[in-house]
Scaffold this active site. Structure first.
Site, PDB file in Angstrom:
ATOM      1  N   ASN A   1      18.007 -61.929  -5.072  1.00  0.00           N
ATOM      2  CA  ASN A   1      17.246 -61.951  -3.818  1.00  0.00           C
ATOM      3  C   ASN A   1      17.054 -60.583  -3.169  1.00  0.00           C
ATOM      4  OD1 ASN A   1      19.788 -61.446  -2.851  1.00  0.00           O
ATOM      5  ND2 ASN A   1      20.025 -63.378  -1.742  1.00  0.00           N
TER       6      ASN A   1
ATOM      7  N   ASP B   1      45.038 -65.854 -10.570  1.00  0.00           N
ATOM      8  CA  ASP B   1      45.296 -64.484 -10.138  1.00  0.00           C
ATOM      9  C   ASP B   1      46.701 -64.355  -9.561  1.00  0.00           C
ATOM     10  OD1 ASP B   1      44.094 -61.740  -9.269  1.00  0.00           O
ATOM     11  OD2 ASP B   1      44.980 -62.546  -7.425  1.00  0.00           O
TER      12      ASP B   1
ATOM     13  N   HIS C   1      37.912 -56.336 -14.535  1.00  0.00           N
ATOM     14  CA  HIS C   1      37.479 -55.837 -13.230  1.00  0.00           C
ATOM     15  C   HIS C   1      38.498 -54.920 -12.569  1.00  0.00           C
ATOM     16  CE1 HIS C   1      40.046 -59.244 -12.391  1.00  0.00           C
ATOM     17  NE2 HIS C   1      40.142 -58.869 -11.143  1.00  0.00           N
ATOM     18  N   ASP C   2      39.721 -54.892 -13.086  1.00  0.00           N
ATOM     19  CA  ASP C   2      40.777 -54.052 -12.505  1.00  0.00           C
ATOM     20  C   ASP C   2      41.104 -52.832 -13.356  1.00  0.00           C
ATOM     21  OD1 ASP C   2      41.264 -55.500 -10.182  1.00  0.00           O
ATOM     22  OD2 ASP C   2      42.745 -56.809 -11.134  1.00  0.00           O
TER      23      ASP C   2
END
Length: 565
Positions: A23, A199, A331-332
């Site tokens: 968007n 997590d 992602h870490d």
């Protein structure tokens, strides 16, 4: 062999804020993910793991959840989620959610109530203590630096947060908390999700009485990991979660469990333990740190024999007793090709070599978005371009300690979590095709060269190499279930091993560096009948496999039929 679908699958991790924006607001979203599902289906992945998309103020990019049963408006709505889940399932793929059970956001209704007064019904949903001697209740240090305790003036007490002060830890000693979390997990399973990555699950239990950690250096705060990592009661809580909720669904589960070795991991994933299918281990992620206890920013050179020792330990101890979750980045963590390969001169061949390594180990391979096209670390020149709270805290702490800017940024370029969080590079157009707006974090400057559109069109690309590896995994059971055996354990450049299942044997030869070492086939392995399954270089079939001069970052996988004992 004990076949399971989650052993045979390949997982693709999506960091949703950076994957695809539909968007133009500069942030990835669920409709963006839907628009790229055919790309993932074509690649051959079976399971999509999506990092947190729950309602969140975003202090730690969604790992601070303010409503477990709603979607953050930046990603979309629950209707968008249901649409995405249907589209994933219609393509024969599955969805694994990323779920944080150790802590919530400070804006979660439970915590808002908890901090109202000491006698609030939700007070004990979190861990509150009085201070001592004018300071925090104990000397534990947060993962993001500083004390784990945050003072709350309204009730004159401190709450515990192992991560940022915006992420208060839940109190798993309170049965009401456990009931609420079980209800929430069941709610998602009834919606049709196919699994969870839990997590920080190793931290849900804290040492009884919350005592000080040993502090030989006399500093105010101490990395007290042994006080809140992998404590015995964690297993009871996970078994209860399994028996009361997870058992009734055919799902996959993987836990984030730092600070343990393979024998300890069996307490989570061992056959009959009724806890988790897999855990993410972190030993190989500390290869380039001075020590596991010194923190990731204290960078040293890594060596191949140590990598072999770590990975071989996990491969051999868990074989036939548990199951591995294999990964090289997420992602870490920094980008794999920048960390373990050569992201400049040999980016393509070294990325292919690392892919071969990952997919030829026993265990479920986890790919991170962009890994399949060889995305690299970003190395932004200004701290203003970074968004990660851990990175920003490190920068401020080091500046306050008088460390030169150049030295701080050098460490950040190598280890910042934002290296993996830059937008997915879809094409060579503006903002790499990620968004028509202004991206929430800068795009890596090499997107014109490194992007998915170019990779899909190039039959010799990293993308197609991954696609071939995944196809081979689906074709040959030995790649999934074969027993691992290390060869040449002390060789400083070559990582070689075999995988054997009944009468099928794989020989995997990997050159981890840019030199030309000679591989000598061990006498117990005959070269007769070996079929080359895959390689990242063109091969001369007339070569003598007994002695091979390897090219920089070369990878070869051979298959043969062996006589049964």
């Amino acid at each position: 062999m004990n076949p399971k679908w989650w052993k045979e699958c390949v997982v693709y991790q999506i960091y949703p804020i950076s994957f695809m924006d539909s968007n133009g607001d500069g942030r990835g979203d669920l409709r963006g993910i839907i628009s790229r599902l055919d790309y993932l289906k074509d690649l051959g992945v079976d399971v999509i793991w999506i990092c947190p998309i729950y309602k969140s103020p975003g202090h730690d990019n969604g790992y601070d959840i303010s409503d477990y049963c709603d979607i953050s408006k930046e990603f979309g709505t629950l209707d968008d989620f249901d649409h995405m889940l249907r589209e994933i399932h219609s393509r024969g793929m599955k969805l694994m959610m990323d779920l944080v059970l150790n802590h919530t956001s400070h804006q979660h209704p439970w915590f808002i109530e908890s901090r109202q007064s000491k006698d609030n019904p939700k007070r004990d949903f979190y861990i509150w203590r009085k201070g001592r001697n004018g300071g925090p209740p104990n000397n534990w240090e947060s993962y993001f630096g500083g004390s784990v305790w945050e003072y709350d003036e309204r009730t004159d007490e401190y709450y515990l947060h192992l991560y940022s002060r915006f992420q208060p830890d839940l109190n798993w000693e309170n049965p009401a908390v456990i009931d609420k979390l079980h209800e929430m997990v069941a709610w998602w399973l009834k919606k049709g999700v196919d699994g969870f990555r839990f997590d920080a699950i190793a931290h849900i239990v804290k040492a009884e009485g919350l005592p000080d950690a040993q502090n030989p250096n006399g500093t105010k705060t101490v990395r007290a990991y042994e006080m809140f990592s992998n404590l015995e009661h964690v297993h009871t809580l996970l078994q209860n979660l399994n028996d009361q909720v997870l058992y009734f669904y055919d799902i996959m589960t993987v836990g984030e469990t730092s600070g343990l070795g393979p024998e300890q991991a069996l307490e989570y994933v061992g056959d009959g333990r009724r806890e988790l299918n897999m855990t993410f281990q972190f030993e190989h992620m500390y290869l380039d740190a001075a020590s596991a206890g010194s923190g990731k920013w204290d960078i040293v050179s890594w060596n191949l024999p140590e990598l072999k020792k770590i990975m071989s330990g996990w491969q051999t101890v868990l074989h036939g007793r548990g199951w591995n979750a294999n990964y090289l980045c997420n992602h870490d963590q920094p980008r794999a090709v920048s960390r373990f390969g050569d992201d400049i001169r040999y980016r393509v061949v070294s990325a292919k070599m690392l892919a071969t390594f990952l997919h030829m180990l026993e265990g479920t391979p986890y790919m991170y978005q962009g890994e399949e096209i060889g995305m690299t670390n970003a190395a932004f020149q200004s701290i203003e371009d970074y968004r990660d709270v851990e990175t920003l805290n490190y920068y401020e702490e080091q500046r306050n300690n008088g460390v030169p800017e150049e030295e701080i940024m050098k460490a950040i370029h190598k280890k910042s979590r934002d290296n993996a969080r830059t937008p997915m590079q879809w094409d060579g157009g503006e903002n790499a095709g990620f968004t028509t707006g202004s991206p929430w974090i800068r795009v890596n400057s090499n997107y014109v060269e490194v992007n998915a559109s170019s990779a899909v069109k190039d039959p010799d690309s990293i993308y197609h190499y991954y696609k071939n590896l995944i196809a081979l995994r689906k074709k040959h059971q030995v790649i999934v279930y074969g027993e691992y055996k290390l060869l040449l354990p002390l060789h400083t450049e070559i990582y070689a091993f075999t995988r054997t299942l009944e009468d099928k044997q794989l020989l995997i030869i990997l050159n981890f560096f840019d030199r030309n070492p000679v591989f000598e086939l061990p006498q117990e392995i005959s070269p007769d009948g070996m079929e080359l399954l895959i390689s990242n270089y063109p091969q001369d079939k007339s070569e003598d496999l007994r002695q091979l001069t390897l090219r920089p970052y070369e990878a070869r996988v051979y298959l043969k039929t062996v006589a049964l004992a």
